[in-house]
Write a protein that holds these residues in place. Structure first.
Motif, PDB file in Angstrom:
ATOM      1  N   SER A   1      11.323 -11.318  -1.949  1.00 32.68           N
ATOM      2  CA  SER A   1      11.767  -9.980  -2.359  1.00 32.68           C
ATOM      3  C   SER A   1      10.676  -9.250  -3.127  1.00 32.68           C
ATOM      4  CB  SER A   1      13.037 -10.084  -3.211  1.00 32.68           C
ATOM      5  OG  SER A   1      12.819 -10.893  -4.357  1.00 32.68           O
ATOM      6  N   MET A   2       9.930  -9.950  -3.966  1.00 31.34           N
ATOM      7  CA  MET A   2       8.817  -9.323  -4.680  1.00 31.34           C
ATOM      8  C   MET A   2       7.720  -8.891  -3.716  1.00 31.34           C
ATOM      9  SD  MET A   2       8.324 -11.575  -8.153  1.00 31.34           S
ATOM     10  CE  MET A   2       9.476 -11.447  -9.513  1.00 31.34           C
ATOM     11  N   ALA A   3       7.360  -9.774  -2.778  1.00 29.08           N
ATOM     12  CA  ALA A   3       6.327  -9.429  -1.801  1.00 29.08           C
ATOM     13  C   ALA A   3       6.795  -8.310  -0.887  1.00 29.08           C
ATOM     14  CB  ALA A   3       5.950 -10.667  -0.983  1.00 29.08           C
ATOM     15  N   GLY A   4       8.062  -8.354  -0.466  1.00 34.69           N
ATOM     16  CA  GLY A   4       8.592  -7.294   0.373  1.00 34.69           C
ATOM     17  C   GLY A   4       8.587  -5.959  -0.338  1.00 34.69           C
ATOM     18  N   TYR A   5       8.898  -5.948  -1.618  1.00 28.11           N
ATOM     19  CA  TYR A   5       8.855  -4.711  -2.407  1.00 28.11           C
ATOM     20  C   TYR A   5       7.432  -4.179  -2.514  1.00 28.11           C
ATOM     21  CZ  TYR A   5       8.706  -1.880  -6.671  1.00 28.11           C
ATOM     22  OH  TYR A   5       8.462  -0.894  -7.586  1.00 28.11           O
ATOM     23  N   ALA A   6       6.480  -5.062  -2.731  1.00 27.31           N
ATOM     24  CA  ALA A   6       5.083  -4.631  -2.838  1.00 27.31           C
ATOM     25  C   ALA A   6       4.577  -4.068  -1.516  1.00 27.31           C
ATOM     26  CB  ALA A   6       4.217  -5.800  -3.286  1.00 27.31           C
ATOM     27  N   PHE A   7       4.871  -4.756  -0.412  1.00 27.33           N
ATOM     28  CA  PHE A   7       4.398  -4.278   0.895  1.00 27.33           C
ATOM     29  C   PHE A   7       5.119  -3.005   1.337  1.00 27.33           C
ATOM     30  CE2 PHE A   7       3.030  -8.813   1.742  1.00 27.33           C
ATOM     31  CZ  PHE A   7       1.669  -8.510   1.777  1.00 27.33           C
ATOM     32  N   ALA A   8       6.347  -2.800   0.889  1.00 29.24           N
ATOM     33  CA  ALA A   8       7.125  -1.660   1.351  1.00 29.24           C
ATOM     34  C   ALA A   8       6.880  -0.403   0.524  1.00 29.24           C
ATOM     35  CB  ALA A   8       8.613  -2.003   1.337  1.00 29.24           C
TER      36      ALA A   8
ATOM     37  N   TRP B   1      -0.205  -7.820   7.903  1.00 29.83           N
ATOM     38  CA  TRP B   1      -0.254  -8.292   9.282  1.00 29.83           C
ATOM     39  C   TRP B   1      -0.952  -9.639   9.398  1.00 29.83           C
ATOM     40  CZ3 TRP B   1       3.096  -6.428  12.368  1.00 29.83           C
ATOM     41  CH2 TRP B   1       3.527  -5.111  12.252  1.00 29.83           C
ATOM     42  N   THR B   2      -1.917  -9.902   8.520  1.00 29.82           N
ATOM     43  CA  THR B   2      -2.537 -11.230   8.508  1.00 29.82           C
ATOM     44  C   THR B   2      -1.526 -12.289   8.084  1.00 29.82           C
ATOM     45  OG1 THR B   2      -4.699 -10.266   7.993  1.00 29.82           O
ATOM     46  CG2 THR B   2      -4.407 -12.614   7.552  1.00 29.82           C
ATOM     47  N   PHE B   3      -0.753 -11.960   7.056  1.00 26.83           N
ATOM     48  CA  PHE B   3       0.278 -12.889   6.603  1.00 26.83           C
ATOM     49  C   PHE B   3       1.347 -13.079   7.668  1.00 26.83           C
ATOM     50  CE2 PHE B   3       4.171 -13.729   4.003  1.00 26.83           C
ATOM     51  CZ  PHE B   3       3.778 -14.970   3.530  1.00 26.83           C
ATOM     52  N   LEU B   4       1.681 -11.994   8.361  1.00 30.25           N
ATOM     53  CA  LEU B   4       2.692 -12.072   9.412  1.00 30.25           C
ATOM     54  C   LEU B   4       2.196 -12.875  10.608  1.00 30.25           C
ATOM     55  CD1 LEU B   4       5.581 -10.966   9.786  1.00 30.25           C
ATOM     56  CD2 LEU B   4       4.582  -9.100  11.106  1.00 30.25           C
ATOM     57  N   ALA B   5       0.878 -12.862  10.837  1.00 25.39           N
ATOM     58  CA  ALA B   5       0.320 -13.604  11.977  1.00 25.39           C
ATOM     59  C   ALA B   5       0.508 -15.104  11.835  1.00 25.39           C
ATOM     60  CB  ALA B   5      -1.166 -13.279  12.134  1.00 25.39           C
ATOM     61  N   THR B   6       0.754 -15.582  10.622  1.00 28.28           N
ATOM     62  CA  THR B   6       0.983 -17.020  10.437  1.00 28.28           C
ATOM     63  C   THR B   6       2.257 -17.482  11.128  1.00 28.28           C
ATOM     64  OG1 THR B   6       2.117 -16.613   8.326  1.00 28.28           O
ATOM     65  CG2 THR B   6      -0.266 -16.997   8.246  1.00 28.28           C
ATOM     66  N   MET B   7       3.162 -16.536  11.471  1.00 26.57           N
ATOM     67  CA  MET B   7       4.369 -16.905  12.204  1.00 26.57           C
ATOM     68  C   MET B   7       4.045 -17.450  13.584  1.00 26.57           C
ATOM     69  SD  MET B   7       6.829 -13.656  11.234  1.00 26.57           S
ATOM     70  CE  MET B   7       8.054 -14.183  12.420  1.00 26.57           C
ATOM     71  N   MET B   8       2.874 -17.074  14.131  1.00 23.45           N
ATOM     72  CA  MET B   8       2.508 -17.510  15.470  1.00 23.45           C
ATOM     73  C   MET B   8       1.919 -18.918  15.482  1.00 23.45           C
ATOM     74  SD  MET B   8       0.691 -13.978  16.709  1.00 23.45           S
ATOM     75  CE  MET B   8       1.431 -12.384  16.343  1.00 23.45           C
ATOM     76  N   VAL B   9       1.609 -19.461  14.309  1.00 28.51           N
ATOM     77  CA  VAL B   9       1.026 -20.800  14.224  1.00 28.51           C
ATOM     78  C   VAL B   9       2.156 -21.812  14.069  1.00 28.51           C
ATOM     79  CG1 VAL B   9      -0.575 -22.304  12.992  1.00 28.51           C
ATOM     80  CG2 VAL B   9      -1.029 -19.844  13.144  1.00 28.51           C
TER      81      VAL B   9
ATOM     82  N   ARG C   1       1.250   1.105  -2.900  1.00 28.94           N
ATOM     83  CA  ARG C   1       0.064   1.532  -2.174  1.00 28.94           C
ATOM     84  C   ARG C   1      -1.160   0.903  -2.819  1.00 28.94           C
ATOM     85  NH1 ARG C   1       3.820   2.599   0.286  1.00 28.94           N
ATOM     86  NH2 ARG C   1       4.487   4.566   1.221  1.00 28.94           N
ATOM     87  N   PHE C   2      -1.844   0.044  -2.083  1.00 28.56           N
ATOM     88  CA  PHE C   2      -3.049  -0.614  -2.588  1.00 28.56           C
ATOM     89  C   PHE C   2      -3.980  -0.893  -1.417  1.00 28.56           C
ATOM     90  CE2 PHE C   2       0.283  -3.736  -1.898  1.00 28.56           C
ATOM     91  CZ  PHE C   2      -0.319  -4.693  -1.104  1.00 28.56           C
ATOM     92  N   PRO C   3      -5.295  -0.994  -1.664  1.00 31.30           N
ATOM     93  CA  PRO C   3      -6.265  -1.192  -0.576  1.00 31.30           C
ATOM     94  C   PRO C   3      -6.003  -2.497   0.177  1.00 31.30           C
ATOM     95  CG  PRO C   3      -7.378  -0.544  -2.607  1.00 31.30           C
ATOM     96  CD  PRO C   3      -5.954  -0.829  -2.974  1.00 31.30           C
ATOM     97  N   GLY C   4      -6.059  -2.407   1.498  1.00 31.45           N
ATOM     98  CA  GLY C   4      -5.878  -3.590   2.333  1.00 31.45           C
ATOM     99  C   GLY C   4      -4.449  -4.040   2.496  1.00 31.45           C
ATOM    100  N   ARG C   5      -3.503  -3.159   2.169  1.00 32.15           N
ATOM    101  CA  ARG C   5      -2.096  -3.558   2.228  1.00 32.15           C
ATOM    102  C   ARG C   5      -1.683  -3.919   3.649  1.00 32.15           C
ATOM    103  NH1 ARG C   5       2.976   0.463   1.840  1.00 32.15           N
ATOM    104  NH2 ARG C   5       1.672   1.381   3.458  1.00 32.15           N
ATOM    105  N   GLN C   6      -1.976  -3.063   4.603  1.00 28.51           N
ATOM    106  CA  GLN C   6      -1.567  -3.306   5.979  1.00 28.51           C
ATOM    107  C   GLN C   6      -2.266  -4.532   6.566  1.00 28.51           C
ATOM    108  OE1 GLN C   6       0.849  -1.911   7.621  1.00 28.51           O
ATOM    109  NE2 GLN C   6       1.343  -0.414   6.026  1.00 28.51           N
ATOM    110  N   ALA C   7      -3.588  -4.631   6.307  1.00 30.26           N
ATOM    111  CA  ALA C   7      -4.326  -5.784   6.823  1.00 30.26           C
ATOM    112  C   ALA C   7      -3.782  -7.093   6.238  1.00 30.26           C
ATOM    113  CB  ALA C   7      -5.809  -5.640   6.512  1.00 30.26           C
ATOM    114  N   MET C   8      -3.476  -7.084   4.956  1.00 30.00           N
ATOM    115  CA  MET C   8      -2.931  -8.279   4.304  1.00 30.00           C
ATOM    116  C   MET C   8      -1.560  -8.636   4.878  1.00 30.00           C
ATOM    117  SD  MET C   8      -2.240  -8.905   0.240  1.00 30.00           S
ATOM    118  CE  MET C   8      -3.898  -8.317  -0.126  1.00 30.00           C
TER     119      MET C   8
END
Length: 269
Positions: free
Chosen positions: A86-93, A105-113, A96-103
């Motif tokens: 919930s804390m991470a979801g609040y921060a991502f949603a 989607w990179t974290f989300l890509a771990t679902m494919m492993v 606004r901070f640099p590299g938010r989207q890249a961070m």
């Protein structure tokens, strides 16, 4: 009347699917209540039912300890995952901070492993930290749940920005905003996520099998497998399986109201 007749095929289909879904659990319960050694399903219906198998399982050495270990593993994981997701979801949603989207989607890509691909490196790391056969070694590697973060982020994105802007104007800190706005408004999705995480950890087998190497940390799923290595009757094994389902049913019925609210609120702002 026309609408009613049109619904009957759907009702009949749902009824058939419900029977097919419940049948294995009903058969498991019937076998669990059958006398030891008596012929039972699918050969014939048992002549009588008894609670002796359930009593034998509950009195067996190790079963209560395995159940407690599974509860600790599941409940502690649920609490920590709900808090961090919930804390991470609040921060991502909402932040606004640099590299938010890249961070994200990179974290989300771990679902494919697949977990099997990281099983050996994770075990080597936990073993080097003396975490084998400990509760922290059992729990910590399963806490980084990208699916939970994604679900929380998508839900929080639908919350009105005006609520957070008003809190900032009133001088509320980030922790106060999280605790008084994010947590109450995301309670339905937190309950839904909590059920899924609990079921996942309660039924988890591979990682507890690798890490839990003694009865001190062995979970119920692994412990029931050790019973199979012994020459135990099928009715006793089914009794142990039936008992292991009870906590899952309790969690579902206790949080069923929140599950319905979460589905009803999906897509609403």
């Amino acid at each position: 009347m026309t609408r009613t007749w049109r619904r009957w095929p759907l009702v009949a289909l749902l009824g058939v699917l419900s029977v097919l879904t419940v049948s294995p659990f009903a058969a498991m319960l019937i076998v669990a209540l059958s006398p030891a050694g008596a012929p039972t399903l699918p050969a014939r219906w048992p002549d009588s039912l008894t609670l002796d198998n359930l009593t034998r399982v509950l009195s067996a050495s190790g079963f209560v300890g395995w159940t407690v270990n599974s509860l600790v593993y599941a409940v502690v994981s649920v609490v920590i995952i709900l808090l961090t997701a919930s804390m991470a979801g609040y921060a991502f949603a909402k932040k606004r901070f640099p590299g938010r989207q890249a961070m994200f989607w990179t974290f989300l890509a771990t679902m494919m492993v697949p977990f099997q691909a990281t099983l050996i490196p994770t075990f080597v790391l936990v073993n080097s930290l003396d975490g084998v056969d400990t509760f922290w070694g059992l729990i910590v590697p399963t806490l980084a749940n990208s699916q939970a973060v994604f679900l929380m982020r998508q839900f929080i994105m639908g919350l009105p920005d005006e609520l957070f802007d008003a809190a900032k104007v009133d001088g509320a800190s980030e922790l106060r905003v999280y605790w008084t706005i994010v947590v109450p408004l995301t309670r339905p999705v937190l309950a839904t996520l909590g059920v899924f995480v609990f079921l996942w950890h309660w039924n988890d087998f591979l990682w507890p099998l690798v890490v839990g190497q003694s009865d001190a940390t062995r979970t119920l799923t692994v412990g029931l497998t050790t019973l199979r290595t012994e020459e135990m009757q099928l009715s006793v094994l089914m009794a142990s399986a039936a008992i292991s389902v009870v906590p899952c049913l309790l969690v579902f019925f206790l949080l069923q109201r929140y599950l319905v609210n979460s589905i009803a609120m999906t897509g609403l702002k």
